[in-house]
Design an enzyme around this catalytic site. Structure first.
Site, PDB file in Angstrom:
ATOM      1  N   ILE A 131     -43.879 -42.145 -52.743  1.00 53.74           N
ATOM      2  CA  ILE A 131     -43.622 -40.819 -52.054  1.00 53.74           C
ATOM      3  C   ILE A 131     -42.587 -39.743 -52.428  1.00 53.74           C
ATOM      4  O   ILE A 131     -42.544 -38.716 -52.273  1.00 53.74           O
ATOM      5  CB  ILE A 131     -43.158 -41.076 -50.400  1.00 53.74           C
ATOM      6  N   LYS A 167     -39.715 -41.839 -43.012  1.00 53.91           N
ATOM      7  CA  LYS A 167     -40.152 -42.409 -41.862  1.00 53.91           C
ATOM      8  C   LYS A 167     -40.457 -43.789 -42.291  1.00 53.91           C
ATOM      9  O   LYS A 167     -40.794 -44.187 -43.412  1.00 53.91           O
ATOM     10  CB  LYS A 167     -41.125 -41.720 -41.322  1.00 53.91           C
ATOM     11  N   ASP A 196     -47.017 -48.817 -40.328  1.00 57.66           N
ATOM     12  CA  ASP A 196     -46.434 -47.818 -41.452  1.00 57.66           C
ATOM     13  C   ASP A 196     -47.277 -46.462 -41.223  1.00 57.66           C
ATOM     14  O   ASP A 196     -46.394 -45.218 -41.036  1.00 57.66           O
ATOM     15  CB  ASP A 196     -46.209 -48.194 -42.714  1.00 57.66           C
TER      16      ASP A 196
HETATM   17  P1  NAP Z   1     -42.430 -47.518 -52.750  1.00 56.04           P
HETATM   18  O1  NAP Z   1     -43.302 -46.764 -53.552  1.00 56.04           O
HETATM   19  O2  NAP Z   1     -42.262 -49.020 -52.694  1.00 56.04           O
HETATM   20  O3  NAP Z   1     -41.008 -46.889 -53.204  1.00 56.04           O
HETATM   21  C1  NAP Z   1     -39.630 -47.314 -52.858  1.00 56.04           C
HETATM   22  C2  NAP Z   1     -38.931 -47.195 -54.068  1.00 56.04           C
HETATM   23  O4  NAP Z   1     -37.486 -47.698 -53.607  1.00 56.04           O
HETATM   24  C3  NAP Z   1     -39.287 -48.184 -55.031  1.00 56.04           C
HETATM   25  O5  NAP Z   1     -39.180 -47.572 -56.149  1.00 56.04           O
HETATM   26  C4  NAP Z   1     -38.067 -49.399 -55.030  1.00 56.04           C
HETATM   27  O6  NAP Z   1     -38.075 -49.771 -56.280  1.00 56.04           O
HETATM   28  C5  NAP Z   1     -36.917 -48.369 -54.733  1.00 56.04           C
HETATM   29  N1  NAP Z   1     -35.843 -49.226 -54.223  1.00 56.04           N
HETATM   30  C6  NAP Z   1     -35.768 -50.668 -53.656  1.00 56.04           C
HETATM   31  N2  NAP Z   1     -34.498 -50.698 -53.295  1.00 56.04           N
HETATM   32  C7  NAP Z   1     -33.893 -49.951 -53.695  1.00 56.04           C
HETATM   33  C8  NAP Z   1     -32.457 -49.629 -53.706  1.00 56.04           C
HETATM   34  N3  NAP Z   1     -31.547 -50.583 -53.163  1.00 56.04           N
HETATM   35  N4  NAP Z   1     -31.854 -48.440 -54.346  1.00 56.04           N
HETATM   36  C9  NAP Z   1     -32.647 -47.694 -54.698  1.00 56.04           C
HETATM   37  N5  NAP Z   1     -34.023 -47.734 -54.760  1.00 56.04           N
HETATM   38  C10 NAP Z   1     -34.717 -48.834 -54.245  1.00 56.04           C
HETATM   39  O7  NAP Z   1     -42.670 -46.838 -51.264  1.00 56.04           O
HETATM   40  P2  NAP Z   1     -43.050 -45.350 -50.891  1.00 56.04           P
HETATM   41  O8  NAP Z   1     -44.496 -45.610 -50.516  1.00 56.04           O
HETATM   42  O9  NAP Z   1     -42.581 -44.493 -51.612  1.00 56.04           O
HETATM   43  O10 NAP Z   1     -42.434 -45.500 -49.283  1.00 56.04           O
HETATM   44  C11 NAP Z   1     -41.187 -45.403 -49.108  1.00 56.04           C
HETATM   45  C12 NAP Z   1     -40.773 -44.819 -47.566  1.00 56.04           C
HETATM   46  O11 NAP Z   1     -41.570 -43.782 -47.455  1.00 56.04           O
HETATM   47  C13 NAP Z   1     -41.484 -45.699 -46.740  1.00 56.04           C
HETATM   48  O12 NAP Z   1     -40.548 -45.821 -45.590  1.00 56.04           O
HETATM   49  C14 NAP Z   1     -42.724 -45.272 -46.212  1.00 56.04           C
HETATM   50  O13 NAP Z   1     -43.158 -45.373 -44.897  1.00 56.04           O
HETATM   51  C15 NAP Z   1     -42.434 -43.829 -46.517  1.00 56.04           C
HETATM   52  N6  NAP Z   1     -43.628 -42.896 -46.758  1.00 56.04           N
HETATM   53  C16 NAP Z   1     -44.831 -43.533 -47.794  1.00 56.04           C
HETATM   54  C17 NAP Z   1     -45.704 -42.607 -47.760  1.00 56.04           C
HETATM   55  C18 NAP Z   1     -46.904 -43.195 -48.813  1.00 56.04           C
HETATM   56  O14 NAP Z   1     -47.913 -42.455 -48.750  1.00 56.04           O
HETATM   57  N7  NAP Z   1     -46.740 -43.775 -49.685  1.00 56.04           N
HETATM   58  C19 NAP Z   1     -46.000 -41.357 -46.973  1.00 56.04           C
HETATM   59  C20 NAP Z   1     -44.855 -40.817 -46.334  1.00 56.04           C
HETATM   60  C21 NAP Z   1     -43.880 -41.520 -46.148  1.00 56.04           C
HETATM   61  P3  NAP Z   1     -38.609 -51.285 -56.578  1.00 56.04           P
HETATM   62  O15 NAP Z   1     -40.403 -50.994 -56.489  1.00 56.04           O
HETATM   63  O16 NAP Z   1     -38.514 -51.739 -57.893  1.00 56.04           O
HETATM   64  O17 NAP Z   1     -38.335 -52.184 -55.527  1.00 56.04           O
END
Ligand code: NAP
Length: 310
Positions: free
Chosen positions: A14, A90, A168
């Site tokens: 995201i 969120k 989620d």
């Molecule tokens: P994601 O792709 O798993 O991204 C999370 C990132 O945070 C990963 O790069 C992860 O690295 C990193 N991370 C983990 N531990 C960390 C730390 N201690 N310090 C800094 N970075 C760290 O997840 P996402 O889809 O972007 O979602 C993240 C949030 O946004 C969630 O709450 C989700 O509900 C929300 N969101 C997502 C979407 C969507 O469509 N994907 C839409 C709206 C909102 P590693 O992978 O190396 O652990």
């Protein structure tokens, strides 16, 4: 307000697809750094984590916390203590009760805390709220079904405790619902399907109501293949109203009133910059509380194991 310097912490899906372009599109805002242990650099200073960013990074005003929700409140605590404004992706954290101390810390530090419900900024949500304000709503039905393998590939955190599973995406529907219906809503029944090898639901079937007994049904499912559904149907005294495509389309009977391009994140950042410039917070836990109550009231059913690769 002078230039609003933002750092993104958690540079996953995201952050890359929505936050970076939205910050670039926001007048007066600049992305100055990212913090993520593994993400590839993107042309701004890159740090392994928030502590390294605060210790070695450039000056900045605000953080957007886009990490998995399980670690977000700990990071928000550190960021607020360092005097930063904080945007929480969120859901705002891994539990409802951990947000109150953040709210108090933001207030004490005179900084902004923003629980960013992105779906509320979808183009048809405000028009829907206005349309429905003039109707008697008789029933509501939410269908929120998406393919977890397509939308969340490899995101193991989503099925861990605090990851919310199918809630989620489902919480996006609840964030819209709690915006367009002004009255308080509550959960009356929840059936939760949890894969035998996971800790969070892959599907959920909910009943909700308001104080006057409005029947609200919600079906969330992560096992959807083919066309995806992000729809809310309202039965009203003047016919059906449909909010579809995650809040981008509004249909009144058979008339399409809104069918607009996604502008959620640019509007969300405009709101964040505005809140910070006025020294205000925006903390709304209503969608999160409904999820917590669904977990509290839910009857848990064990279903077949889920693997990322079918
Ligand atoms: P994601 O792709 O798993 O991204 C999370 C990132 O945070 C990963 O790069 C992860 O690295 C990193 N991370 C983990 N531990 C960390 C730390 N201690 N310090 C800094 N970075 C760290 O997840 P996402 O889809 O972007 O979602 C993240 C949030 O946004 C969630 O709450 C989700 O509900 C929300 N969101 C997502 C979407 C969507 O469509 N994907 C839409 C709206 C909102 P590693 O992978 O190396 O652990």
């Amino acid at each position: 307000m002078s230039e609003f310097r933002i750092a993104i912490v958690g540079f996953g899906k995201i952050a890359r697809t929505q936050h970076v372009p939205a910050i670039a599109a926001t007048q007066g805002a600049t992305l100055v750094a990212i913090a993520d242990p593994n993400a590839a650099p993107v042309g701004v200073p890159h740090f392994a984590g928030l502590k390294e960013l605060l210790r070695d990074g450039p000056e900045f005003d605000a953080v957007a916390l886009c990490t998995p929700p399980q670690i977000r409140s700990a990071q928000a605590t550190i960021a607020l203590a360092a005097g930063k404004h904080v945007l929480l992706e969120k859901p705002p954290g891994k539990s409802v009760s951990e947000i109150a101390p953040l709210r108090a810390a933001a207030e004490g530090a005179g900084r902004t805390l923003f629980t960013a419900w992105h779906s509320r900024f979808a183009s048809a949500v405000e028009p829907a709220r206005q349309l429905l304000a003039g109707r008697k709503i008789e029933a509501v039905s939410i269908t929120w079904k998406e393919d977890v393998r397509v939308w969340h590939p490899g995101q193991a955190w989503i099925f861990e405790p605090g990851g919310l599973g199918v809630f989620d995406p489902g919480i996006n529907a609840l964030s819209i619902l709690t915006r367009v219906l002004p009255q308080a809503l509550f959960v009356t029944r929840a059936e939760l399907a949890v894969p035998v090898n996971r800790a969070a639901p892959i599907a959920a079937d909910l009943d909700l109501a308001d104080g006057a007994g409005l029947p609200i049904k919600a079906v969330f499912d992560f096992r959807q293949t083919g066309p995806q559904s992000w729809d809310i149907q309202f039965e009203t005294d003047k016919g059906p109203v449909t909010l579809s495509s995650g809040g981008a389309r509004l249909i009144d009977g058979d008339r399409v009133l809104v069918d607009a391009k996604d502008q959620e994140y640019p509007l969300l950042y405009r709101r964040f910059v505005d809140l910070a410039s006025r020294g205000r917070s925006d903390v709304d836990l209503a969608p999160f509380q409904l999820v917590a109550d669904a977990f509290l009231l839910g009857r848990w059913h064990t279903v077949e194991a889920f693997e990322d690769q079918p």
